[in-house]
Design a protein around this motif. Structure first.
Motif, PDB file in Angstrom:
ATOM      1  N   ARG A 150      22.998  38.682  63.644  1.00 47.60           N
ATOM      2  CA  ARG A 150      23.563  38.186  62.405  1.00 47.60           C
ATOM      3  C   ARG A 150      22.572  38.352  61.253  1.00 47.60           C
ATOM      4  NH1 ARG A 150      26.280  34.764  59.305  1.00 47.60           N
ATOM      5  NH2 ARG A 150      24.840  33.182  58.562  1.00 47.60           N
ATOM      6  N   ASN A 187      22.371  41.942  60.296  1.00 50.43           N
ATOM      7  CA  ASN A 187      23.575  42.382  59.601  1.00 50.43           C
ATOM      8  C   ASN A 187      23.622  41.928  58.152  1.00 50.43           C
ATOM      9  OD1 ASN A 187      25.233  44.152  60.998  1.00 50.43           O
ATOM     10  ND2 ASN A 187      25.811  42.551  62.457  1.00 50.43           N
ATOM     11  N   LEU A 188      23.144  40.727  57.909  1.00 52.71           N
ATOM     12  CA  LEU A 188      23.113  40.240  56.533  1.00 52.71           C
ATOM     13  C   LEU A 188      22.243  41.147  55.677  1.00 52.71           C
ATOM     14  CD1 LEU A 188      22.900  36.393  57.134  1.00 52.71           C
ATOM     15  CD2 LEU A 188      24.757  37.686  56.066  1.00 52.71           C
ATOM     16  N   LEU A 189      21.156  41.602  56.273  1.00 54.04           N
ATOM     17  CA  LEU A 189      20.251  42.495  55.546  1.00 54.04           C
ATOM     18  C   LEU A 189      20.910  43.853  55.312  1.00 54.04           C
ATOM     19  CD1 LEU A 189      18.089  40.616  55.147  1.00 54.04           C
ATOM     20  CD2 LEU A 189      16.824  41.583  57.059  1.00 54.04           C
ATOM     21  N   ILE A 190      21.682  44.289  56.273  1.00 53.56           N
ATOM     22  CA  ILE A 190      22.377  45.567  56.102  1.00 53.56           C
ATOM     23  C   ILE A 190      23.422  45.451  54.999  1.00 53.56           C
ATOM     24  CG2 ILE A 190      23.858  47.284  57.212  1.00 53.56           C
ATOM     25  CD1 ILE A 190      22.530  46.698  59.828  1.00 53.56           C
ATOM     26  N   GLU A 191      24.114  44.314  54.974  1.00 56.83           N
ATOM     27  CA  GLU A 191      25.108  44.104  53.909  1.00 56.83           C
ATOM     28  C   GLU A 191      24.456  44.246  52.547  1.00 56.83           C
ATOM     29  OE1 GLU A 191      27.263  40.487  54.124  1.00 56.83           O
ATOM     30  OE2 GLU A 191      28.164  40.932  56.069  1.00 56.83           O
ATOM     31  N   ARG A 192      23.239  43.774  52.452  1.00 60.62           N
ATOM     32  CA  ARG A 192      22.541  43.828  51.168  1.00 60.62           C
ATOM     33  C   ARG A 192      21.939  45.209  50.932  1.00 60.62           C
ATOM     34  NH1 ARG A 192      23.109  38.224  50.714  1.00 60.62           N
ATOM     35  NH2 ARG A 192      24.327  38.387  48.846  1.00 60.62           N
ATOM     36  N   MET A 230      27.075  55.758  55.130  1.00 56.20           N
ATOM     37  CA  MET A 230      27.632  54.496  55.636  1.00 56.20           C
ATOM     38  C   MET A 230      29.087  54.341  55.185  1.00 56.20           C
ATOM     39  SD  MET A 230      25.658  50.851  55.587  1.00 56.20           S
ATOM     40  CE  MET A 230      24.228  51.486  56.454  1.00 56.20           C
ATOM     41  N   THR A 273      30.077  47.961  57.484  1.00 51.26           N
ATOM     42  CA  THR A 273      29.448  46.755  56.951  1.00 51.26           C
ATOM     43  C   THR A 273      29.689  46.716  55.456  1.00 51.26           C
ATOM     44  OG1 THR A 273      27.678  47.078  58.557  1.00 51.26           O
ATOM     45  CG2 THR A 273      27.316  45.439  56.843  1.00 51.26           C
ATOM     46  N   PRO A 274      30.330  45.666  54.970  1.00 49.51           N
ATOM     47  CA  PRO A 274      30.626  45.581  53.532  1.00 49.51           C
ATOM     48  C   PRO A 274      29.352  45.611  52.696  1.00 49.51           C
ATOM     49  CG  PRO A 274      31.112  43.508  54.657  1.00 49.51           C
ATOM     50  CD  PRO A 274      30.863  44.536  55.712  1.00 49.51           C
ATOM     51  N   ASN A 275      29.469  46.091  51.499  1.00 39.58           N
ATOM     52  CA  ASN A 275      28.326  46.208  50.598  1.00 39.58           C
ATOM     53  C   ASN A 275      28.237  44.978  49.699  1.00 39.58           C
ATOM     54  OD1 ASN A 275      26.712  46.779  48.333  1.00 39.58           O
ATOM     55  ND2 ASN A 275      26.942  48.966  48.688  1.00 39.58           N
ATOM     56  N   ALA A 276      27.205  44.177  49.975  1.00 39.62           N
ATOM     57  CA  ALA A 276      27.046  42.909  49.251  1.00 39.62           C
ATOM     58  C   ALA A 276      26.804  43.124  47.762  1.00 39.62           C
ATOM     59  CB  ALA A 276      25.910  42.099  49.858  1.00 39.62           C
ATOM     60  N   ASN A 277      26.191  44.235  47.411  1.00 38.01           N
ATOM     61  CA  ASN A 277      25.913  44.492  46.000  1.00 38.01           C
ATOM     62  C   ASN A 277      27.207  44.689  45.210  1.00 38.01           C
ATOM     63  OD1 ASN A 277      23.031  44.471  46.230  1.00 38.01           O
ATOM     64  ND2 ASN A 277      23.197  46.467  47.229  1.00 38.01           N
ATOM     65  N   GLN A 321      21.543  33.997  51.325  1.00 38.07           N
ATOM     66  CA  GLN A 321      20.315  34.702  51.706  1.00 38.07           C
ATOM     67  C   GLN A 321      19.141  34.291  50.836  1.00 38.07           C
ATOM     68  OE1 GLN A 321      19.874  38.109  53.637  1.00 38.07           O
ATOM     69  NE2 GLN A 321      21.196  36.808  54.834  1.00 38.07           N
TER      70      GLN A 321
END
Lengths: 335, 335
Positions: A106, A109-114, B1, B46-50, B91
């Motif tokens: 988890r 994955n949070l880091l990948i999302e960012r 990605m 993985t969704p893009n948080a940005n 985060q």
DNA sequence: TTGAAAGCGCTACCAG
DNA sequence: CTGGTAGCGCTTTCAA
């Protein structure tokens, strides 16, 4: 909050021009630069890094995954990454709270999302395969404190087995003959390897260590205290004690002295890691230096190269580190 | 990605639908959900948080500004914020390396660029006015370990003056009459206030502390050692020593014992902060507990409320904390 | 040297 | 319940 459009409008130029002066772009007239800069200041404009990341496809962000922030060992690791971050004008994104494979996954994955450009990951619970898959998905991912052969060029690690051997050699050289060990009950390789190395080297010297003189505990001060009590309760004597880490070692010294044993005159105690703590203890702790900060910096730089594709990808690269003995006061010659 | 478009295309639905299932949106058929989820998994999407942050105008990011990661005091602070972060599914973005007003400002600006929803800031060098301006610009900014009257409802702080008084009362109650102090030479209010409170309370009890029995040093183990040496060199006697922080106090104990003084039987030593270290020292350090982690959590929650505009903004809110005496082994009754 | 415009990946609104 | 689409704030061609 003001946007680039506001700046453009008020400065009477296009957003493209504003963008250019903000990024030191080429071919901008001195007049435009000054003009834009003035409006930026007046409006107290701060560019939006998220929008920037979206279009440039790079976040100027370094991700770190560690179990927690409190343990000084991990704080040093994070600090190593942070140093490189600052130097490269990047930011630190931190993920902690690792207790299981799920939470580790988890956090990653949070880091990948960012969309972190590089990720320095300290993972003990995820499987080799899971980590290999992750490494394939994320170009800038580097493992620290773990070795997986298939992605060796992405692993910065410490030779724990050799560390155990170095410990044994040191104690042997000090004329010790009866040994005890305190290991960690945590289910990871490190304590196992340190203990194995220690025993192997002892055996080479013709010394065996009794099963009852090996104890296990939580890798904390209290864990060290409790393990030492159990050791003492066995009634067996020993003159040298090798402990899994510094916190446990300091706990061990505490309990030893409470029970009338002087360190190091009666019993020598050797720790592992060389965290700040070891210099604060009385007597000052002899230990094995784990160059975690330096390793973290190396890992970060490797990640950076990987993303820049400057990486040679030479399979020959070897990121193995050997701990270094730091002799302080808690180990001494056995009379 | 893979992007949301890829998922939509392969799943044979619109991006809107994909977005809905990803965000547990309302009114989506079970069939669509399953379908989309399968493709998400297949594509390892993985969704893009940005991108998300850009459109929603919220980054689900908590910023922390601290001087460094190595000092356990700041590690605890960061840990407090991190706990709330995890709980709220947010985060941690970390900015360190603070040595001057410029670097503090830079660290804060980087966090603003990233549009952190809330920022917990530990600043000692920036002026009140600069911080007030910043607070006005960033709704979720909260100061920790600093009090500025104009933005009192954005400050979570410790009463250092009262801390000094509590220290004095404790030592006085133990029948001590001759005192020494070690303070920090760092140019911030905290050491000054602690010393003032200490002296004030002493004076109330009719006791004065000689100028030559107040020493200054770096707020580290070594600083404590050096200051103690200077104290001893004065030739003056004292039975109780109040030290700026735990690290210095442990250094002081070290030097005291090296010079033949027993702690606490000859000299009582009292620290400040109650960092982990204080429980590891021999004798275990008596100190004043600085509930920094708890304060960090409170600060984070205040920031969260501020951004959610749930904040009552009642000027009456009081975020002052009082340190709590922790009596361990390094202070004792003076015979 | 500058501006117009496309588009990064996503959410949210509006129709249907 | 679903799809089309505008637009978040920014960078980066391409023309002018």
């Amino acid at each position: 909050m003001a946007t680039i459009k506001d700046v453009a409008r008020i400065a009477g130029v296009s957003v493209a021009s504003v963008s250019r002066v903000l990024n030191n772009g080429p071919k901008v007239s001195k007049k435009t630069i000054e003009n834009v800069l003035k409006v930026v200041k007046d409006l107290n404009y701060t560019p939006n890094a998220n929008a920037r990341a979206l279009v440039t496809q790079k976040s100027t962000t370094l991700g770190v995954v560690i179990p927690d922030l409190i343990d000084p060992f991990f704080a040093s690791l994070a600090n190593g990454v942070e140093q490189v971050a600052r130097q490269k004008n990047m930011q630190l994104l931190l993920s902690t709270g690792l207790v299981s494979a799920e939470t580790e996954m988890r956090a990653i994955n949070l880091l990948i999302e960012r969309r972190c450009d590089v990720m320095v990951v300290h993972s003990k619970k995820l499987s080799d395969q899971a980590l290999i898959d992750l490494a394939n998905k994320v170009p800038g991912l580097v493992l620290i404190d773990r070795y997986i052969e298939e992605i060796a060029q992405r692993c910065v690690w410490l030779d724990n087995l050799e560390g155990g051997k170095i410990a044994a050699r040191h104690l042997l050289a000090l004329n010790h003959q009866s040994f005890a060990c305190i290991s960690s009950k945590h289910q990871i390789d490190d304590p196992l390897l340190r203990l194995q190395g220690f025993q192997q080297e002892l055996k080479s010297a013709g010394v065996d260590i009794e099963e009852s003189l090996i104890e296990y505990g939580e890798p904390t001060l209290q864990g060290g205290e409790m393990a030492t009590q159990k050791l003492l309760a066995s009634g067996k004597r020993f003159s040298a004690l090798f402990v899994y880490n510094d916190a446990m070692a300091i706990g061990a010294i505490s309990t030893l002295e409470d029970n009338g044993f002087k360190v190091p005159s009666d019993i020598s105690v050797l720790g592992f890691d060389d965290v700040l703590l070891s210099r604060y203890s009385r007597p000052k702790l002899s230990t094995l230096n784990y160059p975690i900060e330096e390793m973290a910096m190396q890992a970060t730089n490797i990640g950076l190269e990987l993303t820049a594709k400057q990486a040679d990808m030479n399979k020959n690269s070897n990121y193995k580190h050997i701990p270094r003995l730091v002799k302080r006061e808690s180990t001494n010659y056995k009379l």
